[in-house]
Design a protein around this motif. Structure first.
Motif, PDB file in Angstrom:
ATOM      1  N   LEU A 105      10.520 -18.476  35.581  1.00  0.00           N
ATOM      2  CA  LEU A 105      11.922 -18.449  35.181  1.00  0.00           C
ATOM      3  C   LEU A 105      12.091 -17.745  33.843  1.00  0.00           C
ATOM      4  N   THR A 106      13.256 -17.154  33.646  1.00  0.00           N
ATOM      5  CA  THR A 106      13.589 -16.478  32.399  1.00  0.00           C
ATOM      6  C   THR A 106      14.464 -17.387  31.544  1.00  0.00           C
ATOM      7  N   ALA A 107      14.703 -16.970  30.314  1.00  0.00           N
ATOM      8  CA  ALA A 107      15.624 -17.714  29.443  1.00  0.00           C
ATOM      9  C   ALA A 107      17.017 -17.757  30.069  1.00  0.00           C
ATOM     10  N   ASP A 108      17.422 -16.690  30.736  1.00  0.00           N
ATOM     11  CA  ASP A 108      18.717 -16.684  31.431  1.00  0.00           C
ATOM     12  C   ASP A 108      18.746 -17.761  32.515  1.00  0.00           C
ATOM     13  N   ASP A 109      17.647 -17.889  33.265  1.00  0.00           N
ATOM     14  CA  ASP A 109      17.578 -18.917  34.304  1.00  0.00           C
ATOM     15  C   ASP A 109      17.705 -20.313  33.702  1.00  0.00           C
ATOM     16  N   LYS A 128      12.522 -24.758  17.971  1.00  0.00           N
ATOM     17  CA  LYS A 128      12.366 -26.129  17.468  1.00  0.00           C
ATOM     18  C   LYS A 128      11.380 -26.954  18.300  1.00  0.00           C
ATOM     19  N   ARG A 129      10.872 -26.374  19.384  1.00  0.00           N
ATOM     20  CA  ARG A 129       9.933 -27.041  20.300  1.00  0.00           C
ATOM     21  C   ARG A 129      10.508 -28.336  20.875  1.00  0.00           C
ATOM     22  N   ILE A 130      11.770 -28.269  21.294  1.00  0.00           N
ATOM     23  CA  ILE A 130      12.398 -29.458  21.855  1.00  0.00           C
ATOM     24  C   ILE A 130      12.833 -29.269  23.309  1.00  0.00           C
ATOM     25  N   GLY A 131      12.758 -28.086  23.839  1.00  0.00           N
ATOM     26  CA  GLY A 131      13.175 -27.832  25.213  1.00  0.00           C
ATOM     27  C   GLY A 131      11.988 -27.714  26.142  1.00  0.00           C
ATOM     28  N   PRO A 132      12.229 -27.232  27.341  1.00  0.00           N
ATOM     29  CA  PRO A 132      11.120 -27.045  28.263  1.00  0.00           C
ATOM     30  C   PRO A 132      10.118 -26.035  27.689  1.00  0.00           C
ATOM     31  N   PRO A 133       8.826 -26.266  27.912  1.00  0.00           N
ATOM     32  CA  PRO A 133       7.825 -25.363  27.340  1.00  0.00           C
ATOM     33  C   PRO A 133       7.848 -24.001  28.032  1.00  0.00           C
ATOM     34  N   GLY A 134       7.807 -22.980  27.214  1.00  0.00           N
ATOM     35  CA  GLY A 134       7.753 -21.618  27.727  1.00  0.00           C
ATOM     36  C   GLY A 134       6.511 -20.930  27.207  1.00  0.00           C
ATOM     37  N   PHE A 135       6.271 -19.749  27.705  1.00  0.00           N
ATOM     38  CA  PHE A 135       5.135 -18.967  27.238  1.00  0.00           C
ATOM     39  C   PHE A 135       5.533 -17.506  27.187  1.00  0.00           C
ATOM     40  N   ARG A 136       4.817 -16.767  26.386  1.00  0.00           N
ATOM     41  CA  ARG A 136       5.150 -15.374  26.145  1.00  0.00           C
ATOM     42  C   ARG A 136       4.289 -14.466  27.015  1.00  0.00           C
ATOM     43  N   ILE A 137       4.959 -13.510  27.649  1.00  0.00           N
ATOM     44  CA  ILE A 137       4.304 -12.410  28.352  1.00  0.00           C
ATOM     45  C   ILE A 137       4.803 -11.153  27.643  1.00  0.00           C
ATOM     46  N   GLY A 138       3.962 -10.625  26.759  1.00  0.00           N
ATOM     47  CA  GLY A 138       4.411  -9.503  25.937  1.00  0.00           C
ATOM     48  C   GLY A 138       5.555  -9.960  25.053  1.00  0.00           C
ATOM     49  N   TYR A 167       8.424 -10.997  26.279  1.00  0.00           N
ATOM     50  CA  TYR A 167       9.304 -11.821  27.105  1.00  0.00           C
ATOM     51  C   TYR A 167       8.843 -13.274  27.154  1.00  0.00           C
ATOM     52  N   ILE A 168       9.802 -14.183  27.216  1.00  0.00           N
ATOM     53  CA  ILE A 168       9.524 -15.609  27.366  1.00  0.00           C
ATOM     54  C   ILE A 168       9.727 -15.965  28.831  1.00  0.00           C
ATOM     55  N   ARG A 169       8.771 -16.687  29.374  1.00  0.00           N
ATOM     56  CA  ARG A 169       8.866 -17.149  30.756  1.00  0.00           C
ATOM     57  C   ARG A 169       8.610 -18.644  30.803  1.00  0.00           C
ATOM     58  N   TYR A 170       9.127 -19.284  31.834  1.00  0.00           N
ATOM     59  CA  TYR A 170       9.010 -20.722  32.019  1.00  0.00           C
ATOM     60  C   TYR A 170       8.443 -20.992  33.405  1.00  0.00           C
ATOM     61  N   ASP A 171       7.433 -21.835  33.454  1.00  0.00           N
ATOM     62  CA  ASP A 171       6.865 -22.244  34.734  1.00  0.00           C
ATOM     63  C   ASP A 171       7.797 -23.304  35.329  1.00  0.00           C
TER      64      ASP A 171
END
Length: 79
Positions: A22-26, A44-54, A56-60
């Motif tokens: 998922l993207t930040a838009d999603d 702030k590390r308070i939302g769902p955990p994301g990770f960086r691909i280059g 871009y931020i993506r969410y599992d």
């Protein structure tokens, strides 16, 4: 009743794990918040955990589902 739209991230999470990250838009659509809020959560590390691909931020989707479950449990026991 018609089938959920394949492009709706909320339907994807309800219907099972999607075959894409998922993207930040999603995330903004799922939680009905501005995209800037999603970025602030990450900062702030308070939302769902994301990770960086280059750059871009993506969410599992599994991590997002776990995050929602944890929040629901926390709210249930706080009351």
């Amino acid at each position: 009743m018609s089938a959920p739209a394949r492009d709706d991230p909320r339907a994807i999470l309800r219907g099972g794990l999607p075959d894409r990250y998922l993207t930040a838009d999603d995330i903004a659509v799922i939680f009905k918040v501005p995209k800037e809020t999603v970025y602030q959560w990450r900062k702030k590390r308070i939302g769902p955990p994301g990770f960086r691909i280059g750059k871009y931020i993506r969410y599992d989707p599994a991590d997002v589902h776990d995050y929602v479950t944890q929040r629901k449990d926390a709210d249930r026991y706080a009351a």
